[in-house]
Motif scaffolding. Sequence first.
Motif, short mmCIF file in Angstrom:
data_model
loop_
_atom_site.label_atom_id
_atom_site.label_comp_id
_atom_site.label_asym_id
_atom_site.label_seq_id
_atom_site.Cartn_x
_atom_site.Cartn_y
_atom_site.Cartn_z
N GLN A 39 31.58 31.83 -75.68
CA GLN A 39 32.39 33.02 -75.47
C GLN A 39 33.83 32.67 -75.85
O GLN A 39 34.59 32.16 -75.01
CB GLN A 39 32.28 33.51 -74.03
CG GLN A 39 30.85 33.90 -73.64
CD GLN A 39 30.77 34.56 -72.27
OE1 GLN A 39 31.35 35.61 -72.05
NE2 GLN A 39 30.03 33.93 -71.37
N THR B 23 35.29 41.37 -86.65
CA THR B 23 34.38 40.52 -87.41
C THR B 23 34.56 40.85 -88.88
O THR B 23 34.71 42.03 -89.25
CB THR B 23 32.90 40.72 -87.01
OG1 THR B 23 32.56 42.11 -87.10
CG2 THR B 23 32.65 40.22 -85.60
N CYS C 223 30.36 37.29 -77.40
CA CYS C 223 29.45 36.24 -76.96
C CYS C 223 28.51 35.87 -78.09
O CYS C 223 28.04 36.74 -78.84
CB CYS C 223 28.66 36.70 -75.74
SG CYS C 223 27.63 35.40 -74.99
N LEU C 224 28.23 34.57 -78.23
CA LEU C 224 27.31 34.07 -79.25
C LEU C 224 26.22 33.24 -78.59
O LEU C 224 26.50 32.40 -77.73
CB LEU C 224 28.04 33.20 -80.29
CG LEU C 224 29.14 33.86 -81.12
CD1 LEU C 224 30.50 33.69 -80.44
CD2 LEU C 224 29.21 33.26 -82.52
N TYR D 19 24.87 37.32 -82.09
CA TYR D 19 26.11 37.60 -81.36
C TYR D 19 26.17 39.08 -81.01
O TYR D 19 25.54 39.93 -81.64
CB TYR D 19 27.34 37.18 -82.16
CG TYR D 19 27.68 38.06 -83.35
CD1 TYR D 19 28.44 39.21 -83.21
CD2 TYR D 19 27.23 37.73 -84.63
CE1 TYR D 19 28.75 40.01 -84.29
CE2 TYR D 19 27.52 38.53 -85.72
CZ TYR D 19 28.29 39.67 -85.55
OH TYR D 19 28.59 40.47 -86.62
#
Length: 315
Positions: free
Chosen positions: A214, A162, A180-181, A190
């Motif tokens: 995802q 990130t 995953c968000l 997230y």
Amino acid sequence: MCSLFGLIDFDKRLTAKQKNRILNTLARECEVRGTDATGIAYNFAGRMQIYKRPLPAHKMHLHIPSYVNVVMGHTRMTTQGTEKRNQNNHPFAGKTDGKTFALAHNGVLWNDKTLKLTENLPQTSVETDSYVAVQLIEKQNAIDFDSLQAMAEKVEGSFVFTVLDSEDSIWFIVGDNPLCLFYYEGFLLYASTEKILCNAASKLHLSAPVSVQQPEEGEILKIDRNGQVTTGSFIPRITYPHWWRYRPYYGSFLLDEAEQKSIYGDLFDAAKSMGISEDEIQALLDYGCDPDEIEGLLYDPALLHEMTGELLYAY
């Protein structure tokens, strides 16, 4: 095994108290993937702020100012570079075009030392393998789809990166590790796994998310401070550990790849969550190691990489 986490309050509907509660709850749920260090990054008053300590999340009191609406976080399980030297912990600061960015990484890179030589990267006191990604981005002097694609196509290993830029966009560079968000009305959360998000949402008494995402390996997502999503991609690097298994020597095994994954699925999943590739686990299985022996090696990544490196070289 580490965990990424964060939030984007793109409608600015969360209070400071709500955002801080969300961050602390998320971070504590992420402890299942790492307790050696915890850190967050955010922009405030025109500057990138990074707060990190060699402490588990439950011993931290994460706090952001009222006007901060985008936060990137990380909990760490140490694999390279002691967490006691805070410079080895995530997020890391970098600079492109005179502007500061922050980067966090879940996974393990095993060509960082090679890249420092081949890319002529400057010497640094940071011992963590992840930091080579910062240096590769800095070398290109830009945060965009092209620079992040180039970085992702040079590193070898398991990863999700990130990157928080100076404009409050978070970039997600997705390798073969989980991400995953959860999208809600007006904001998103997230984390590295859906389970972490579900546990955090339950403790926060949040309703079901509007949507769940995802991302797949090879995707790059940019989500700006207004919630606008743009996408790019990269081609995961095809490295020696990825193609050795397809040599004719392995054609005589009784179980094909699909059958082995069916039988040893839990082992593959556990390894992946700890930043160890399926190819390395497959190498040990093909060599005749018992799954219990392999499970023990998961907690000594250096020894595991050494053993599988020898096997890959042999074949």
